[in-house]
Design a protein around this motif. Structure first.
Motif, short mmCIF file in Angstrom:
data_model
loop_
_atom_site.label_atom_id
_atom_site.label_comp_id
_atom_site.label_asym_id
_atom_site.label_seq_id
_atom_site.Cartn_x
_atom_site.Cartn_y
_atom_site.Cartn_z
N GLU A 257 0.84 -1.20 0.00
CA GLU A 257 0.00 0.00 0.00
C GLU A 257 0.88 1.25 0.00
N LYS A 258 0.25 2.41 -0.22
CA LYS A 258 0.99 3.67 -0.18
C LYS A 258 1.67 3.84 1.17
N LEU A 259 2.83 4.45 1.16
CA LEU A 259 3.60 4.62 2.39
C LEU A 259 2.97 5.69 3.28
N PRO A 260 2.67 5.35 4.52
CA PRO A 260 2.02 6.31 5.42
C PRO A 260 3.03 7.19 6.15
N ASN A 261 2.50 8.22 6.78
CA ASN A 261 3.28 9.08 7.68
C ASN A 261 4.48 9.71 7.00
N LEU A 262 4.32 10.10 5.75
CA LEU A 262 5.40 10.80 5.05
C LEU A 262 5.45 12.24 5.55
N HIS A 263 6.64 12.67 5.95
CA HIS A 263 6.78 14.03 6.47
C HIS A 263 8.25 14.45 6.37
N ILE A 264 8.49 15.74 6.52
CA ILE A 264 9.85 16.25 6.55
C ILE A 264 10.19 16.56 8.01
#
Length: 358
Positions: A257-264
């Motif tokens: 699935e799409k990767l969760p919790n993407l952030h800088i």
């Protein structure tokens, strides 16, 4: 007697009449005119014999309860006699038949009958009690073109996928297959699903909108796949039947699935997590990640690339001069190397960062 039955009876009588003639012409006179007449009669006899045998040289099989499939090499001009039985229970009952819910004219009666299926004109034959009209039984006759199984119901996807696309989120055995019906066959429906791995059957359920199926394999996710999953979907449109087959290993269709919790986090370091649906332990079911940076305003599929890397870490430090760009990341099973997940992205505009799932 129906018009079709009258034609068949006339055809049989003609053969009976011509058969002795065909035999006698071999002993007739030797004049040129008589020889020509003999030759014409022999050709006519051969043609009639071939046409008669053609009626019976077709494959009639029972696909499932109450469903009979007539398999013919071509639709145009084909004629197949199909025997039908209402049932042993009704052997001595006064029975009449309907086709697609309508009474036949003239009436077709009897527990055992034979119907003539011309080209693709099959249908649902039901038997009823003459006294009350009570429905007793039915047989659905469908026509399938063989051996090439020419298809018109489902759209073609690609040479890799064929007509059916299958995917799974992990190795727990659950997978989903979808298809798209052609414009003029939107009414078509699934008749039967056959799914198995070697000798073990796999249960499947048709989606509510009829555009796919959900299946559940019982194999252990830690077990090595020695045999593929074999899938056959029977679709019917009116009296036409088409069979769509697909064979694959689960490892070939597992797509994270799409990767969760993407952030800088700090500076230009981007972080993300494994999908919640992915297998554990992570050391056994490892993912690797495709990191891509494209110019501002471009999609993640753009070929206007600033940076293109692969990593096994769940973070990446983007060390570039540009302050306006799109950061993209997706995942793939590190060992099986099946399909990539969909992209997750962050749009960077100087100090403003907007991370989102596509």
């Amino acid at each position: 007697m129906t018009d079709l039955e009258v034609k068949l009876e006339t055809h049989r009588q003609t053969r009976q009449t011509l058969s002795p003639i065909c035999f006698q012409v071999q002993h007739f006179g030797s004049s040129h005119r008589v020889k020509m007449q003999s030759l014409l009669l022999l050709v006519l006899c051969a043609g009639l014999c071939f046409a008669s045998s053609d009626i019976h040289q077709h494959n009639i099989q029972t696909l499932m309860d109450n469903v009979v499939v007539v398999r013919v090499p071509y639709a145009h001009g084909s004629m197949v006699e199909v025997p039908l039985t209402c049932g042993d229970t009704y052997e001595h009952k006064d029975v009449f038949w309907k086709k697609n819910g309508e009474e036949l004219t003239p009436a077709l009666q009897g527990n055992q009958i034979t119907v003539l299926v011309k080209e693709m004109k099959a249908g649902n034959y039901s038997c009823h009690l003459s006294s009350s009209g009570e429905h007793l039984n039915y047989t659905l006759i469908l026509v399938q073109l063989e051996p090439d199984n020419r298809t018109v119901i489902l759209e073609w996807n690609s040479s890799e996928e064929g007509h059916i696309h299958c995917s799974a989120m992990n190795y727990k055995g659950s997978f989903h297959c979808t298809w798209k019906k052609t414009q003029h066959r939107s009414h078509a429906a699934v008749l039967l699903i056959k799914a198995s791995r070697y000798l073990d059957e796999i249960s499947c359920v048709v989606d509510a909108d009829g555009s796919g199926i959900h299946c559940q394999d019982v194999d252990c996710p830690y077990k090595e796949e020695n045999n593929p999953i074999d899938l056959t979907i029977y679709m019917h449109s009116y009296s036409r039947l088409e069979a769509y087959t697909k064979s694959f290993y689960l490892r070939e269709i597992v797509r994270p699935e799409k990767l969760p919790n993407l952030h800088i986090s700090s500076g230009q370091v981007f972080s993300w997590a494994y999908p919640d649906t992915w297998e554990k332990p992570r050391t056994f079911f490892s993912l690797h990640f495709h990191v891509k940076v494209v110019h501002n305003g471009q999609s993640c599929d753009s070929d206007k690339i600033i940076l293109d890397k692969t990593t096994e870490e769940t973070k990446y430090d983007v060390n570039i001069k540009s302050k306006k760009y799109v950061f993209c990341v997706r995942a793939q099973d590190k060992y099986a190397q099946g399909p990539w997940s969909q992209w997750s992205q962050c749009i960077v505009n100087k100090t403003e960062v907007n991370c989102q799932l596509l």
